[in-house]
Design an enzyme around this catalytic site. Structure first.
Site, PDB file in Angstrom:
ATOM      1  N   ASP A   1      -1.178  -6.023  -0.385  1.00 40.05           N
ATOM      2  CA  ASP A   1      -1.488  -5.422   0.909  1.00 40.05           C
ATOM      3  C   ASP A   1      -2.992  -5.205   1.061  1.00 40.05           C
ATOM      4  O   ASP A   1      -3.652  -4.752   0.120  1.00 40.05           O
ATOM      5  CB  ASP A   1      -0.814  -4.048   1.019  1.00 40.05           C
ATOM      6  CG  ASP A   1       0.331  -4.037   2.012  1.00 40.05           C
ATOM      7  OD1 ASP A   1       0.353  -4.905   2.921  1.00 40.05           O
ATOM      8  OD2 ASP A   1       1.193  -3.163   1.878  1.00 40.05           O
TER       9      ASP A   1
ATOM     10  N   GLU B   1       9.351  -4.286  10.419  1.00 47.47           N
ATOM     11  CA  GLU B   1       9.799  -2.973   9.934  1.00 47.47           C
ATOM     12  C   GLU B   1      10.302  -2.105  11.091  1.00 47.47           C
ATOM     13  O   GLU B   1       9.666  -2.030  12.165  1.00 47.47           O
ATOM     14  CB  GLU B   1       8.645  -2.245   9.219  1.00 47.47           C
ATOM     15  CG  GLU B   1       9.078  -0.872   8.696  1.00 47.47           C
ATOM     16  CD  GLU B   1       8.138  -0.261   7.663  1.00 47.47           C
ATOM     17  OE1 GLU B   1       7.152  -0.919   7.274  1.00 47.47           O
ATOM     18  OE2 GLU B   1       8.407   0.879   7.244  1.00 47.47           O
TER      19      GLU B   1
ATOM     20  N   ASP C   1       0.843  -1.209   0.000  1.00 42.39           N
ATOM     21  CA  ASP C   1       0.000   0.000   0.000  1.00 42.39           C
ATOM     22  C   ASP C   1       0.875   1.255   0.000  1.00 42.39           C
ATOM     23  O   ASP C   1       0.372   2.372  -0.111  1.00 42.39           O
ATOM     24  CB  ASP C   1      -1.014  -0.008   1.157  1.00 42.39           C
ATOM     25  CG  ASP C   1      -0.357  -0.025   2.519  1.00 42.39           C
ATOM     26  OD1 ASP C   1       0.879  -0.164   2.608  1.00 42.39           O
ATOM     27  OD2 ASP C   1      -1.096   0.105   3.525  1.00 42.39           O
TER      28      ASP C   1
ATOM     29  N   LYS D   1      -1.298  -9.235   2.763  1.00 40.13           N
ATOM     30  CA  LYS D   1      -0.516  -8.815   3.933  1.00 40.13           C
ATOM     31  C   LYS D   1      -1.373  -7.903   4.792  1.00 40.13           C
ATOM     32  O   LYS D   1      -2.096  -7.056   4.254  1.00 40.13           O
ATOM     33  CB  LYS D   1       0.773  -8.096   3.523  1.00 40.13           C
ATOM     34  CG  LYS D   1       1.547  -7.561   4.732  1.00 40.13           C
ATOM     35  CD  LYS D   1       2.988  -7.204   4.403  1.00 40.13           C
ATOM     36  CE  LYS D   1       3.181  -5.865   3.757  1.00 40.13           C
ATOM     37  NZ  LYS D   1       2.672  -4.706   4.529  1.00 40.13           N
TER      38      LYS D   1
ATOM     39  N   GLU E   1      -1.144  -5.457   8.513  1.00 41.71           N
ATOM     40  CA  GLU E   1      -0.325  -4.939   9.609  1.00 41.71           C
ATOM     41  C   GLU E   1      -0.907  -5.559  10.872  1.00 41.71           C
ATOM     42  O   GLU E   1      -2.072  -5.330  11.210  1.00 41.71           O
ATOM     43  CB  GLU E   1      -0.358  -3.414   9.598  1.00 41.71           C
ATOM     44  CG  GLU E   1       0.318  -2.886   8.344  1.00 41.71           C
ATOM     45  CD  GLU E   1       0.508  -1.386   8.311  1.00 41.71           C
ATOM     46  OE1 GLU E   1       0.275  -0.713   9.334  1.00 41.71           O
ATOM     47  OE2 GLU E   1       0.898  -0.889   7.248  1.00 41.71           O
TER      48      GLU E   1
HETATM   49  O1  KIV Z   1       3.547  -1.134   1.650  1.00 47.49           O
HETATM   50  C1  KIV Z   1       4.726  -1.525   1.613  1.00 47.49           C
HETATM   51  O2  KIV Z   1       5.491  -1.246   0.688  1.00 47.49           O
HETATM   52  C2  KIV Z   1       5.201  -2.335   2.721  1.00 47.49           C
HETATM   53  C3  KIV Z   1       6.662  -2.628   2.760  1.00 47.49           C
HETATM   54  C4  KIV Z   1       7.363  -1.434   3.269  1.00 47.49           C
HETATM   55  C5  KIV Z   1       6.955  -3.823   3.555  1.00 47.49           C
HETATM   56  O3  KIV Z   1       4.454  -2.691   3.560  1.00 47.49           O
END
Ligand code: KIV
Length: 273
Positions: free
Chosen positions: A90, A189, A51, A120, A122
């Protein structure tokens, strides 16, 4: 199950990524469009349609304004370019943090409409229930702990995590919860090397670091950072190219040639037969 195989594409799978724990480090970059995905595909195990696209491509101040539609559009483009890397999309802010059933509908939509193989989120204690809910229903989930960009308003900025004993314990707990919930990999991160090492030793899933040292089972960077497309990049980024300068020099040369009528030359011009 059916024996019909519509395409010869052979991509890496979530179990193959999971099995890389402690092995050859996993190579991962973000990708947002088809031509870039095609270039990166040969070199990466995982392509993340992050994202971060909101900031990197759309010029947003943070990732909170990113929508499902944006993720789907960029996910589709990356899937057209990549043929062998494992592609993760994401889940945007607001699409998964509440009811796990809503998260499932959104995750299923992302996979159905893009063809990507995983999502993915968070993660942390409140999202662990959702990770379990999704994985039990056929959706591989990558977690993301430590500095969580979608929490920018709670944190008051993008800040490294785990620097006090209390915060350290909190990040470790995020990792344990994400792992126990069934994530096939965990992005870490913005944490110090010793904490990244402790997390990597504590969880079964491979850890993929961004600003989290070489102690992780793999690394990820935002591709445009790595290619040097911005004036500034965080301390943890290594620039492997200087695209900003290259593009600017090319645009300046083009402008000069257009103004001097040097471009287009006869070899760049069609003539009647
Ligand atoms: O959105 C993204 O690019 C990420 C990476 C920084 C892992 O979550």
């Amino acid at each position: 199950m059916s024996s019909y195989t519509p395409s010869p594409v052979k991509r890496l799978t979530a179990p193959e990524i999971y099995a890389r724990k402690g092995g050859t480090p996993l190579v991962s970059l973000t990708a947002y469009d088809a031509p870039m995905a095609e270039i990166l595909d040969n070199h990466c195990d995982i392509l993340l349609v992050g994202d971060s696209v909101g900031m990197v491509v759309h010029g947003l101040l943070n990732t909170l304004g990113v929508t499902m539609e944006m993720m789907i559009l960029h996910g589709q483009a990356v899937m057209r370019g990549a043929k062998r890397a494992f592609v993760v999309v994401d889940m945007p802010f607001g699409s998964y943090e509440g009811d796990p059933e809503v998260a499932f509908d959104n995750a299923a939509r992302l996979l159905k409409e893009t063809g990507a193989q995983a999502v993915k989120v968070e993660s942390g204690p409140t999202v662990a229930r959702t990770i379990a809910y999704l994985t039990q229903r056929g959706i591989p989930v990558m977690g993301h702990i430590g500095l969580r960009p979608q929490a920018v308003n709670v944190d008051g900025g993008f800040r490294a995590k785990g620097r006090t004993p209390e915060e350290r314990e909190k990040v470790l707990q995020e990792a344990r919860d994400t792992d126990a919930a069934g994530a096939f990999a965990i992005v870490i991160e913005g944490v110090a090397a010793d904490l990244a090492g402790e997390i990597t030793a504590a969880v079964k899933a491979p850890t993929i670091g961004i600003g989290a040292s070489a102690a992780c089972d793999g690394q990820i960077l935002v591709v445009d950072d790595m290619l040097g497309q911005f004036d500034w990049s965080p301390k943890f980024v290594r620039r492997y190219a200087a695209l900003r300068e290259t593009i600017s020099e090319a645009a300046a040369a083009y402008a000069k040639d257009v103004k001097s009528r040097d471009f287009p030359a006869p070899q760049e011009t069609y003539f009647a037969k």
